[in-house]
Design an enzyme around this catalytic site. Structure first.
Site, mmCIF file in Angstrom:
data_model
loop_
_atom_site.group_PDB
_atom_site.id
_atom_site.type_symbol
_atom_site.label_atom_id
_atom_site.label_comp_id
_atom_site.label_asym_id
_atom_site.label_seq_id
_atom_site.Cartn_x
_atom_site.Cartn_y
_atom_site.Cartn_z
ATOM 1 N N LYS A 20 0.842 -1.205 -0.034
ATOM 2 C CA LYS A 20 0.025 0.052 -0.116
ATOM 3 C C LYS A 20 0.967 1.365 -0.058
ATOM 4 O O LYS A 20 0.787 2.065 -0.708
ATOM 5 C CB LYS A 20 -0.888 0.024 1.288
ATOM 6 C CG LYS A 20 -1.780 1.294 1.416
ATOM 7 C CD LYS A 20 -2.412 1.207 2.505
ATOM 8 C CE LYS A 20 -3.268 2.489 2.827
ATOM 9 N NZ LYS A 20 -4.209 2.460 1.972
ATOM 10 N N GLU A 52 -22.664 -10.525 -2.557
ATOM 11 C CA GLU A 52 -21.359 -11.228 -2.443
ATOM 12 C C GLU A 52 -21.471 -12.372 -1.602
ATOM 13 O O GLU A 52 -20.711 -13.533 -1.922
ATOM 14 C CB GLU A 52 -20.281 -10.375 -1.899
ATOM 15 C CG GLU A 52 -19.255 -10.878 -1.137
ATOM 16 C CD GLU A 52 -18.424 -9.630 -0.465
ATOM 17 O OE1 GLU A 52 -18.378 -8.398 -0.928
ATOM 18 O OE2 GLU A 52 -18.002 -10.070 0.647
ATOM 19 N N HIS A 87 -14.933 5.015 -7.979
ATOM 20 C CA HIS A 87 -13.691 4.478 -8.119
ATOM 21 C C HIS A 87 -12.814 4.975 -9.097
ATOM 22 O O HIS A 87 -11.496 4.645 -9.078
ATOM 23 C CB HIS A 87 -14.079 2.916 -8.276
ATOM 24 C CG HIS A 87 -14.921 2.193 -7.076
ATOM 25 N ND1 HIS A 87 -14.375 2.089 -5.947
ATOM 26 C CD2 HIS A 87 -16.061 1.940 -7.179
ATOM 27 C CE1 HIS A 87 -15.072 1.489 -5.366
ATOM 28 N NE2 HIS A 87 -16.279 1.340 -6.074
HETATM 29 N N1 LIG Z 1 -14.959 -3.900 5.027
HETATM 30 C C1 LIG Z 1 -15.185 -3.063 4.100
HETATM 31 N N2 LIG Z 1 -15.252 -3.986 2.990
HETATM 32 C C2 LIG Z 1 -15.410 -3.070 1.689
HETATM 33 C C3 LIG Z 1 -15.484 -2.006 1.789
HETATM 34 C C4 LIG Z 1 -15.413 -1.126 2.969
HETATM 35 O O1 LIG Z 1 -15.694 0.071 3.051
HETATM 36 N N3 LIG Z 1 -15.424 -1.878 3.907
HETATM 37 N N4 LIG Z 1 -15.873 -1.286 0.684
HETATM 38 C C5 LIG Z 1 -15.914 -1.653 -0.495
HETATM 39 C C6 LIG Z 1 -14.306 -1.404 -1.376
HETATM 40 N N5 LIG Z 1 -13.177 -1.745 -0.235
HETATM 41 C C7 LIG Z 1 -12.670 -1.037 0.212
HETATM 42 C C8 LIG Z 1 -11.833 -1.218 1.422
HETATM 43 C C9 LIG Z 1 -11.165 -0.269 1.942
HETATM 44 C C10 LIG Z 1 -10.937 0.924 1.769
HETATM 45 C C11 LIG Z 1 -10.340 1.657 2.622
HETATM 46 O O2 LIG Z 1 -10.333 2.944 2.298
HETATM 47 N N6 LIG Z 1 -9.306 1.179 3.146
HETATM 48 C C12 LIG Z 1 -8.389 2.049 3.927
HETATM 49 C C13 LIG Z 1 -8.353 1.795 5.333
HETATM 50 C C14 LIG Z 1 -9.459 2.255 6.341
HETATM 51 C C15 LIG Z 1 -9.221 2.261 7.711
HETATM 52 O O3 LIG Z 1 -9.324 1.374 8.478
HETATM 53 N N7 LIG Z 1 -8.567 3.444 8.061
HETATM 54 C C16 LIG Z 1 -7.945 3.742 9.175
HETATM 55 C C17 LIG Z 1 -6.460 4.025 9.046
HETATM 56 C C18 LIG Z 1 -5.797 2.931 9.365
HETATM 57 C C19 LIG Z 1 -4.097 3.739 8.731
HETATM 58 O O4 LIG Z 1 -3.990 3.407 7.523
HETATM 59 N N8 LIG Z 1 -3.513 4.246 9.964
HETATM 60 C C20 LIG Z 1 -2.295 4.692 9.301
HETATM 61 C C21 LIG Z 1 -2.074 5.992 10.176
HETATM 62 C C22 LIG Z 1 -3.056 7.197 9.831
HETATM 63 C C23 LIG Z 1 -2.421 7.842 8.469
HETATM 64 O O5 LIG Z 1 -1.410 8.567 8.510
HETATM 65 O O6 LIG Z 1 -2.931 7.607 7.653
HETATM 66 C C24 LIG Z 1 -1.322 3.617 9.706
HETATM 67 O O7 LIG Z 1 -1.520 2.835 10.212
HETATM 68 O O8 LIG Z 1 -0.221 3.806 8.967
HETATM 69 C C25 LIG Z 1 -8.711 5.097 9.985
HETATM 70 O O9 LIG Z 1 -9.319 5.425 9.457
HETATM 71 O O10 LIG Z 1 -8.473 4.924 11.267
HETATM 72 C C26 LIG Z 1 -7.227 1.983 3.284
HETATM 73 O O11 LIG Z 1 -6.851 0.813 2.847
HETATM 74 O O12 LIG Z 1 -6.294 2.917 3.221
HETATM 75 C C27 LIG Z 1 -11.841 1.245 0.657
HETATM 76 C C28 LIG Z 1 -12.806 0.689 0.030
HETATM 77 C C29 LIG Z 1 -16.102 -3.312 -0.533
HETATM 78 N N9 LIG Z 1 -15.700 -3.944 0.500
#
Ligand SMILES: Nc1nc2c(c(=O)[nH]1)N[C@@H](CNc1ccc(C(=O)N[C@@H](CCC(=O)N[C@@H](CCC(=O)N[C@@H](CCC(=O)O)C(=O)O)C(=O)O)C(=O)O)cc1)CN2
Ligand SMILES: [Zn+2]
Length: 759
Positions: A19, A607, A696
């Site tokens: 990522k 799904e 998207h």
């Molecule tokens: N469970 C699920 N399935 C789904 C979806 C969905 O929304 N949820 N949507 C559809 C499409 N899939 C998706 C899946 C993920 C994401 C998404 O945006 N994921 C984020 C993570 C979301 C998350 O948990 N965010 C945390 C942050 C976690 C993080 O990355 N923290 C950083 C620190 C913070 C930073 O500086 O960004 C780190 O650990 O390094 C939060 O908001 O708290 C990503 O990969 O980036 C979007 C669509 C279908 N399936």
């Protein structure tokens, strides 16, 4: 002695290195050499996990998606994406689309859809009668050479020709099987190139074999593998995600050197299957669950496999049921899991260790496995006996459910009138699906709170600011039904899991969902109930800031279930019912607090459909019931919305109708509203918000685009039942693009209202 291997391993890395590298590269924070270097380091990290494997897979890693890789392997790339001499650039263009720069070079992304019944999404191959395939194997061969040079016995992994065709979409009326011969020519070339490199086994994935195939497809399988049998490599034909059903005989008779079956999802008698195969054929058994996170009962497996291991020797291979892509990487990255539950869990790394233990225990020196076996036995016993799983009060509330709880009081038509009186909305009401951009500021705020750098109060005050900004923006844009924007949610499932008894959330158990996007599926380990109210304070806060209606925003029971790792000691239907009761409580509390519109997302309902149609009725019966149980308690005046994305509903419209949501918002932008034909044919009776903005892609839909999509919708459905909204939530987008797109959306709706549409 049995051999061990895996069909695939997570690509994201222990710390989501994939990522980070991808997003840095896309955002031009690093250049291509730096990107390549980071990817090489990640691949090296993955190989460290494979030291015990007898055959090491190559080709399961991907920069975005393995189906897209296959399209590039055979040069089946949409013309519109071939704009750069840099094939990596073109690759990401197909995956993500590209916005136009000064009106130049825009390219829409290919469609993305669910990989079988998982939460992984692949890029849909595009076919038409002129499709030509041309082998472009440099990347794969390079990887094979590299792995071989490190001394591994390498097993390249490719998608089989029929599954590849099965996964694609044909844009004209060409029967997709007409392309088979052309494609097989390239497969033959590829297999011979691999043979020349010294590869002896190739894993050829044909999960389409667990679906119900027509006689024509069954015949195509026979034909294809007759053609491929002349290649100089041995083929391990892998099937997974279910039973072979009516394809059992077909699979047994295919001229391949080995087959793999999923023993965790199929009722296959392994020794009977071994007897059906030729003595020299390899039988690979998927004995470790690749779709869940529980430790395997190794003693039970050893007992089951002992005789077969004796009989087949090194022609018995043991593996996870499917690729480990669908499990998190390593349990050891978790530091905050409850000590009672952690020993019950095995992630990808642990699953490979389980395989190794199995192999040793079934081999000539089983004593060497006894310590590992003892630990495993303890964990299994402990999990079985644990009191953590049971909550008598949950079981009592399940027993108290009345049939009337599932149905709304009045019919849709009557509710429509009552809601119109109360909620004053224009024709073609505009709304969004719930989330607004999860900005770096929001993420940072949450990270600070998690790291205890700020207090709960500071965190919540920060969230309030984001919500207030989000409301202000929506008012400025001129939307009709507002949302609070979901700033408080890290994920639409994980957030709710943290408010539910019986569910665990993790810190680092990431699983790839698509491209660079990952999720941390919660783990359901016990009976589920609501700990406290989950969303009410945020919705109340948001509603307090505006005179326009703010939608309550919840994730539905089926989606919470399907996007979690489920407990394996009770039927999913019962778990869904428990979640439904918890969501119902929240729905009623929102209503009691004055919320007039409540959306219950069921993005994962489609799904969860079993891969075999014969099992659909049973699933739909309890899944739709779970939704109805969560929504059925509100007054007629309260408007229930639901939302679904990535969904082909054509076959399940009676069930969508049975949900009886007042409004359903669906994904239709990329497919140009095609889905609505089916809603029309079926005479779907309730309101619909067909998505007019493909969220998207970074492309911003113009007013004209939106108008023309809505025009198509109006050809199919009466205007008074149409809403105008994006395809899905906006959390992955950035504010500037969201703002422009939604302004266009509102302008298009205004034009529709005034009948000034020019298209
Ligand atoms: N469970 C699920 N399935 C789904 C979806 C969905 O929304 N949820 N949507 C559809 C499409 N899939 C998706 C899946 C993920 C994401 C998404 O945006 N994921 C984020 C993570 C979301 C998350 O948990 N965010 C945390 C942050 C976690 C993080 O990355 N923290 C950083 C620190 C913070 C930073 O500086 O960004 C780190 O650990 O390094 C939060 O908001 O708290 C990503 O990969 O980036 C979007 C669509 C279908 N399936
Ligand atoms: Zn969605």
């Amino acid at each position: 002695m049995a051999k061990i291997h895996t069909l695939g391993f997570p690509r994201i890395g222990k710390h989501r290195e994939l990522k980070r590298a991808l997003e840095a590269y896309w955002n031009q924070k690093i250049d291509k050499p730096a990107f390549t270097q980071q990817i090489e380091a990640l691949e090296a990290q993955r190989f460290e996990s494979f030291s015990h494997l007898d055959l090491v897979q190559v080709g399961d890693f991907s920069l975005y998606d393995h189906v897209l890789d296959t399209s590039f392997l055979f040069s089946n790339v949409p013309q519109r994406a071939l704009q750069s001499r840099d094939s990596l650039d073109n690759y990401f263009r197909v995956a993500r689309g590209k916005a136009s720069i000064n009106d130049c070079c825009a390219a829409s992304a290919s469609q993305m859809t669910k990989w079988f019944d998982t939460n992984y999404h692949y890029i849909v191959p595009e076919f038409n009668q002129d499709t030509v395939f041309s082998l472009n194997s440099d990347a794969l061969l390079g990887k094979v050479r590299h792995a071989r040079s490190q001394g591994f016995e390498v097993k390249p992994v490719i998608i089989g020709p029929l599954t590849y065709l099965y996964l694609g979409e044909v844009s004209d009326n060409t029967p997709v099987l007409d392309l088979l011969d052309k494609l097989l020519n390239e497969y033959k070339l590829l297999l011979n190139q691999l043979a020349k490199l010294g590869v002896s086994w190739v894993q050829i994935d044909e999960p389409a074999l667990v679906t119900e195939l027509s006689p024509q497809w069954q015949f195509a399988y026979k034909y294809a593998y007759e053609v491929l049998k002349h290649a100089q490599v041995k083929l391990l034909l892998t099937t997974y995600f279910g039973d072979l059903g009516d394809n059992y005989k077909l699979v047994c008779e295919l001229p391949v050197a080995g087959i793999h079956v999923d023993l965790t999802r199929a009722q296959i008698d392994a020794s009977a299957l071994a007897d059906r195969l030729l003595p020299e054929q390899v039988l690979s058994l998927g004995v470790i669950d690749g779709r869940n996170v529980w430790v395997s009962d190794l003693s039970e497996l050893i007992e089951k496999l002992q005789a077969l291991a004796q009989k087949k020797g090194d022609l018995l291979w043991l593996a996870p049921s499917c690729s480990l892509l669908h499990t998190p990487v390593d349990i050891n990255t978790e530091t905050n899991l409850p000590a009672q539950v952690k020993p019950w869990l095995a992630f990808a790394q642990q699953k490979l260790e389980e395989l190794h233990t199995l192999k040793v225990a079934l081999g000539p020196n089983p004593g060497a496995a006894s310590a590992a076996l003892l630990a495993n036995k303890k964990a299994i016993e402990y999990k079985k006996r644990s009191a953590l799983r049971s909550r008598p009060e949950v079981q009592a509330s399940i027993n108290a459910i009345e049939p009337s709880w599932y149905v709304r009081d009045k019919s849709f038509t009557q509710r429509y009138a009552q809601q119109a009186d109360l909620i004053n909305l224009p024709q073609f009401p505009t709304t969004t699906i719930g989330s607004f951009p999860q900005t770096p500021e929001i993420r940072k705020l949450r990270q600070q709170y998690k790291a205890r750098a700020i207090t709960l109060n500071e965190y919540e005050k920060g969230l309030e600011q984001h919500i207030a900004q989000c409301i202000a923006q929506q008012e400025e844009i001129g939307l009709d039904v507002l949302v609070h924007g979901e700033a408080e949610r890290n994920d639409m499932v994980e957030y709710f899991a943290s408010y539910l008894n019986g569910m665990l959330t993790t810190d680092f158990a990431w699983v790839q969902s698509y491209g660079s996007r990952c999720v941390k599926p919660p783990i359901i380990y016990g009976d589920i109930s609501r700990k406290t109210s989950m969303t009410v304070k945020w919705i109340r806060f948001a509603q307090g800031l505006t005179a326009k209606p703010v939608k309550g925003m919840l994730t539905g029971p089926v989606t919470i279930l399907n996007w979690s790792f489920v407990r394996d000691d009770q039927p999913r239907a019962l778990t869904a019912k428990q979640i439904a009761l918890a969501v119902r409580e929240e729905v009623l509390e929102l209503e009691a607090n004055g919320t007039q519109i409540i959306q219950i997302d069921e993005a994962a309902l489609r799904e969860g459909l079993p891969l075999k149609r014969a099992q659909w009725t049973e699933y739909l019966s309890w899944a739709i019931d779970a939704f109805k149980l969560s929504a059925g308690g509100v007054k007629n005046e309260t408007q229930i919305h639901t939302h679904m994305c990535y969904s082909q509903f054509n076959d399940i419209l009676p069930d969508i109708q049975r949900m009886d949501a007042d409004v359903i918002t669906i994904e239709t932008a990329r497919s140009q509203m095609k889905l609505l034909d089916a809603f029309n044919d079926f005479k779907y009776a309730n309101s619909i918000g067909p998505g007019v903005y493909d969220i998207h892609s970074p492309n911003i839909p113009s007013v004209k685009d939106i108008e023309s999509l809505m025009k198509r919708a109006m050809d199919q459905l009466p205007s008074e039942r149409l809403w105008v909204n994006p395809d899905c939530g906006l959390k992955t987008r950035a504010w500037p693009e969201v703002k422009s797109a939604l302004e266009n959306l509102v302008e298009a709706a205004l034009a529709l209202r005034q009948n000034q549409v020019s298209v």
